[in-house]
Motif scaffolding. Structure first.
Motif, short mmCIF file in Angstrom:
data_model
loop_
_atom_site.label_atom_id
_atom_site.label_comp_id
_atom_site.label_asym_id
_atom_site.label_seq_id
_atom_site.Cartn_x
_atom_site.Cartn_y
_atom_site.Cartn_z
N SER A 43 -66.91 30.51 28.04
CA SER A 43 -66.97 29.71 26.89
C SER A 43 -66.72 28.01 27.46
CB SER A 43 -66.26 30.16 25.67
OG SER A 43 -64.74 29.83 25.99
N ILE A 44 -65.84 28.11 28.15
CA ILE A 44 -65.34 26.73 28.60
C ILE A 44 -66.50 25.89 29.71
CG2 ILE A 44 -63.70 25.09 29.75
CD1 ILE A 44 -61.46 26.74 28.58
N SER A 45 -66.71 26.76 30.77
CA SER A 45 -67.64 26.18 31.87
C SER A 45 -68.88 26.74 31.74
CB SER A 45 -66.85 26.26 33.13
OG SER A 45 -66.68 27.78 33.62
N GLY A 46 -69.18 27.90 31.12
CA GLY A 46 -70.43 28.55 31.22
C GLY A 46 -70.85 28.91 32.35
N SER A 47 -69.98 29.43 33.50
CA SER A 47 -70.31 29.89 34.58
C SER A 47 -69.02 30.99 35.08
CB SER A 47 -70.38 28.56 35.69
OG SER A 47 -68.93 28.18 35.86
N PHE A 48 -69.13 31.32 36.16
CA PHE A 48 -68.09 32.28 36.91
C PHE A 48 -66.76 31.74 36.73
CE2 PHE A 48 -65.59 34.09 40.52
CZ PHE A 48 -66.03 35.36 40.36
N PRO A 49 -65.63 32.37 36.51
CA PRO A 49 -64.15 31.69 36.46
C PRO A 49 -63.98 30.88 37.45
CG PRO A 49 -64.21 34.05 35.70
CD PRO A 49 -65.39 33.65 36.15
N MET A 50 -63.62 29.47 37.48
CA MET A 50 -63.16 28.76 38.60
C MET A 50 -61.93 27.94 38.08
SD MET A 50 -65.19 29.39 40.96
CE MET A 50 -66.05 28.11 42.11
N GLY A 51 -61.29 27.12 38.96
CA GLY A 51 -60.31 26.30 38.56
C GLY A 51 -58.96 27.28 38.14
N PRO A 52 -58.21 26.41 37.46
CA PRO A 52 -57.03 27.23 37.14
C PRO A 52 -57.06 28.53 36.38
CG PRO A 52 -56.66 24.90 36.58
CD PRO A 52 -58.02 25.21 36.98
N ILE A 53 -58.38 28.59 35.41
CA ILE A 53 -58.46 29.71 34.66
C ILE A 53 -59.03 30.73 35.62
CG2 ILE A 53 -60.05 30.59 32.95
CD1 ILE A 53 -60.22 28.01 31.39
N GLY A 54 -59.70 30.38 36.76
CA GLY A 54 -60.46 31.26 37.55
C GLY A 54 -59.20 32.11 38.35
N GLU A 55 -58.30 31.29 38.79
CA GLU A 55 -56.95 31.84 39.36
C GLU A 55 -56.13 32.71 38.55
OE1 GLU A 55 -54.63 28.74 41.21
OE2 GLU A 55 -56.40 27.90 42.41
N LEU A 56 -56.04 32.21 37.25
CA LEU A 56 -55.51 33.10 36.37
C LEU A 56 -56.27 34.73 36.16
CD1 LEU A 56 -53.24 33.81 34.14
CD2 LEU A 56 -54.71 32.41 32.45
N TRP A 57 -57.47 34.53 36.21
CA TRP A 57 -58.32 35.60 36.06
C TRP A 57 -58.23 36.38 37.30
CZ3 TRP A 57 -62.71 37.04 38.91
CH2 TRP A 57 -63.46 38.07 38.41
N LEU A 103 -53.75 34.67 47.85
CA LEU A 103 -54.25 33.85 46.78
C LEU A 103 -53.36 32.43 46.55
CD1 LEU A 103 -56.72 33.53 44.85
CD2 LEU A 103 -55.40 34.78 42.87
N LEU A 104 -52.13 33.03 46.18
CA LEU A 104 -50.94 31.72 45.98
C LEU A 104 -51.11 30.81 47.10
CD1 LEU A 104 -47.96 33.81 44.69
CD2 LEU A 104 -49.19 31.97 43.44
N TYR A 105 -51.01 31.17 48.50
CA TYR A 105 -51.07 30.18 49.32
C TYR A 105 -52.23 29.50 49.96
CZ TYR A 105 -45.91 31.78 49.69
OH TYR A 105 -44.88 31.93 49.38
N GLY A 106 -53.19 30.31 49.91
CA GLY A 106 -54.38 29.98 50.45
C GLY A 106 -55.62 29.29 49.27
N GLY A 107 -55.26 29.56 47.79
CA GLY A 107 -56.15 29.07 46.98
C GLY A 107 -57.45 29.98 46.60
N TYR A 108 -58.04 29.80 45.51
CA TYR A 108 -59.02 30.79 45.06
C TYR A 108 -60.16 30.85 45.84
CZ TYR A 108 -61.83 32.49 41.44
OH TYR A 108 -62.89 33.39 40.70
N ILE A 109 -60.96 29.68 46.37
CA ILE A 109 -62.07 29.79 46.96
C ILE A 109 -61.95 30.63 48.31
CG2 ILE A 109 -64.06 28.52 47.90
CD1 ILE A 109 -63.80 28.34 44.97
N PRO A 110 -60.86 30.45 49.20
CA PRO A 110 -60.90 31.00 50.60
C PRO A 110 -60.72 32.53 50.36
CG PRO A 110 -59.70 29.10 50.39
CD PRO A 110 -59.99 29.24 49.07
N MET A 111 -60.43 33.02 49.19
CA MET A 111 -59.92 34.32 48.89
C MET A 111 -61.05 35.15 48.13
SD MET A 111 -57.02 34.98 50.22
CE MET A 111 -57.03 33.56 51.26
#
Length: 147
Positions: A43-57, A103-111
Motif C-alpha cells: 500500500s505504501i510503495s506499490g511493490s515488493f517489500p523494500m527498505g525498513p518494512i522489507g527488513e521487518l517483513w 540479514l542483520l549484518y549484511g542488509g536486506y538486498i544481499p540476503m
C-alpha cells in the motif's frame, strides 16, 4: 500456500485434543504480522517489500519456521513420525536463524538469495510436515486414547 493450508488443517485437528494448544498462538501472530507488513509495503510503495518494512517483513518470514516448530511440538507424543517432523522443523529453523543473523549484518538486498532459498525449500518442507501431521492426527489421538 502449502504451509497455510497445512497449518489450517493442523489447527482444526488440534482444537480439542492438544493440551499445548497455546503454542499455536505465536505462529498465528507471526502469520498476521507477515500479512500486515506485506500489505503495508504494497500500500505504501506499490511493490515488493523494500527498505525498513522489507527488513521487518523478512524477519517475520524467518520467524515463521521456529513458530511452526512450536506448533509441531504441540502435537501429543506419537513416536518416530512426530520426532522426525520436529527434527526437520528444527533444521529449517536453524537455517532461518542463520539467515536472520546474516540479514542483520549484511542488509536486506544481499540476503534475497538466502530468503528465496528459504521460501522455496524451507517453507514447503514445513507445509508438508503440517499436512502430514494433520493427516496422521486422527490415528495419533486414537493411539493415545487406546493406551
Amino acid at each position: 500456500m502449502v504451509t497455510l493450508v497445512g497449518s489450517v488443517l493442523l489447527f482444526y485437528e488440534s482444537k480439542t485434543d492438544s493440551t499445548r494448544r497455546y503454542l499455536n498462538l505465536p505462529f498465528s501472530i507471526d502469520i498476521l504480522a507477515l500479512l500486515v507488513t506485506g500489505l503495508l509495503s504494497f500500500s505504501i510503495s506499490g511493490s515488493f517489500p523494500m527498505g525498513p518494512i522489507g527488513e521487518l517483513w523478512a524477519f517475520t518470514l524467518l520467524i515463521l519456521s521456529p513458530c511452526a516448530a512450536a506448533v509441531l511440538f504441540s502435537i501429543p507424543e506419537s513416536g518416530r513420525f512426530r520426532e522426525t517432523s520436529l527434527y526437520l522443523a528444527a533444521l529449517v529453523s536453524a537455517y532461518s536463524g542463520i539467515t536472520a543473523v546474516l540479514l542483520l549484518y549484511g542488509g536486506y538486498i544481499p540476503m534475497l538469495g538466502l530468503l528465496y532459498f528459504y521460501w522455496m525449500l524451507g517453507m514447503p518442507i514445513i507445509g508438508v510436515l503440517f499436512l502430514l501431521n494433520a493427516w496422521y492426527w486422527p490415528s495419533i489421538t486414537a493411539e493415545t486414547l487406546s493406551v
